[in-house]
Design a protein around this motif. Structure first.
Motif, PDB file in Angstrom:
ATOM      1  N   GLU A  91     -38.101 123.793 -64.594  1.00 22.80           N
ATOM      2  CA  GLU A  91     -38.117 124.772 -65.468  1.00 22.80           C
ATOM      3  C   GLU A  91     -38.925 123.879 -66.510  1.00 22.80           C
ATOM      4  OE1 GLU A  91     -34.483 124.444 -68.213  1.00 22.80           O
ATOM      5  OE2 GLU A  91     -34.464 126.094 -66.571  1.00 22.80           O
ATOM      6  N   ILE A  92     -39.799 124.576 -67.352  1.00 22.08           N
ATOM      7  CA  ILE A  92     -40.024 123.666 -68.774  1.00 22.08           C
ATOM      8  C   ILE A  92     -40.358 124.951 -70.309  1.00 22.08           C
ATOM      9  CG2 ILE A  92     -42.472 123.255 -67.264  1.00 22.08           C
ATOM     10  CD1 ILE A  92     -43.905 125.391 -68.483  1.00 22.08           C
ATOM     11  N   THR A  93     -39.922 123.973 -71.008  1.00 21.01           N
ATOM     12  CA  THR A  93     -40.107 124.786 -72.432  1.00 21.01           C
ATOM     13  C   THR A  93     -41.707 124.836 -72.389  1.00 21.01           C
ATOM     14  OG1 THR A  93     -39.032 122.579 -72.992  1.00 21.01           O
ATOM     15  CG2 THR A  93     -40.524 123.697 -75.116  1.00 21.01           C
ATOM     16  N   CYS A  94     -41.695 126.212 -72.968  1.00 21.95           N
ATOM     17  CA  CYS A  94     -42.604 127.761 -73.257  1.00 21.95           C
ATOM     18  C   CYS A  94     -43.693 126.495 -74.328  1.00 21.95           C
ATOM     19  CB  CYS A  94     -42.098 128.713 -74.088  1.00 21.95           C
ATOM     20  SG  CYS A  94     -43.338 130.072 -74.152  1.00 21.95           S
ATOM     21  N   PRO A  95     -44.724 126.834 -73.983  1.00 22.47           N
ATOM     22  CA  PRO A  95     -45.642 126.303 -74.790  1.00 22.47           C
ATOM     23  C   PRO A  95     -46.415 126.277 -75.403  1.00 22.47           C
ATOM     24  CG  PRO A  95     -46.982 126.799 -72.230  1.00 22.47           C
ATOM     25  CD  PRO A  95     -45.237 126.893 -72.509  1.00 22.47           C
ATOM     26  N   ARG A  96     -46.126 128.550 -75.758  1.00 17.39           N
ATOM     27  CA  ARG A  96     -46.430 128.761 -77.466  1.00 17.39           C
ATOM     28  C   ARG A  96     -45.629 128.908 -77.646  1.00 17.39           C
ATOM     29  NH1 ARG A  96     -47.354 135.160 -76.148  1.00 17.39           N
ATOM     30  NH2 ARG A  96     -49.198 134.104 -76.024  1.00 17.39           N
ATOM     31  N   CYS A  97     -43.941 129.529 -77.613  1.00 23.93           N
ATOM     32  CA  CYS A  97     -42.823 129.666 -78.979  1.00 23.93           C
ATOM     33  C   CYS A  97     -42.243 128.564 -79.177  1.00 23.93           C
ATOM     34  CB  CYS A  97     -42.034 130.497 -78.605  1.00 23.93           C
ATOM     35  SG  CYS A  97     -41.104 130.495 -77.599  1.00 23.93           S
ATOM     36  N   LYS A  98     -42.557 126.995 -77.920  1.00 23.95           N
ATOM     37  CA  LYS A  98     -41.947 125.795 -78.044  1.00 23.95           C
ATOM     38  C   LYS A  98     -40.113 125.807 -77.917  1.00 23.95           C
ATOM     39  CE  LYS A  98     -45.675 122.615 -78.513  1.00 23.95           C
ATOM     40  NZ  LYS A  98     -46.416 123.747 -78.175  1.00 23.95           N
ATOM     41  N   GLN A  99     -39.540 127.534 -78.509  1.00 20.33           N
ATOM     42  CA  GLN A  99     -37.790 127.534 -78.115  1.00 20.33           C
ATOM     43  C   GLN A  99     -37.314 127.910 -76.691  1.00 20.33           C
ATOM     44  OE1 GLN A  99     -37.411 130.475 -81.478  1.00 20.33           O
ATOM     45  NE2 GLN A  99     -38.922 129.215 -82.915  1.00 20.33           N
TER      46      GLN A  99
END
Length: 189
Positions: A28-36
């Motif tokens: 999994e990754i941290t969302c590059p858009r919302c970072k949340q």
């Protein structure tokens, strides 16, 4: 019968056969858009979705030999490589990404045998697609919400291709496909 290769309009690359041709991290990754929010890679396919902002992420990582093919914009592209070299995966990604950026586009995937359609090319397309992007999904046609559609055909007669206005065509195992189909496709793309 082999297809004619014209060096001015054809990129001819041999894919390197690798034992582990794609680096897939079931992670999994941290969302590059919302970072949340964390985006998880699904068990099937490569595309995950952020639950907070709706951003999509493709977890597929192309290896250098695949990236080279993916980035080419030649009129005709012939991928040669052994089993497991990633030819189908990179072709499917190239077509799906083009479909996402071409509203109303028309695409075909032509194969010699029905088994290739149902067991190889269509499943490779589905790995690159998130279900939210689709309005229609059956055995022979996928339609995106932006109006782009791809049809999966089992080696039609060349006459059946007349009148089509295509954005892209994928001839799977082209060496087994009638030369008349290739000639007609060249006129339609």
């Amino acid at each position: 019968m082999q297809l004619p290769i014209n060096n001015t309009s054809t990129a001819f690359y041999k894919l390197t056969v690798l034992d582990n041709y794609i680096h897939i991290k079931r992670d999994e990754i941290t969302c590059p858009r919302c970072k949340q929010e964390r985006i998880k890679q699904p068990n099937k396919g490569f595309v995950g979705k952020c639950g907070k902002c709706g951003n999509y992420h493709n977890f597929l990582v192309l290896l250098p030999h695949q990236k080279l093919i993916y980035e080419l914009s030649n009129y005709a592209l012939f991928n040669l490589g052994g089993v497991g070299s990633g030819k189908s995966t990179v072709n499917a990604k190239k077509v799906v990404d083009h479909m996402l950026n071409t509203p109303g586009g028309h695409y075909v995937c032509i194969e010699q045998q029905e088994a290739q359609l149902t067991k190889i090319s269509r499943p490779e397309f589905m790995k690159q697609i998130h279900k939210d992007w689709l309005t229609k999904n059956n055995s022979y046609e996928i339609i995106f919400k932006n109006g782009a559609r791809i049809e999966f055909w089992k080696s039609p007669k060349p006459q059946a291709l007349r009148g089509l206005n295509l954005n892209m065509a994928w001839l799977f195992e082209a060496s087994h496909i009638n030369l008349g189909i290739y000639t007609e496709i060249k006129k339609r793309v």
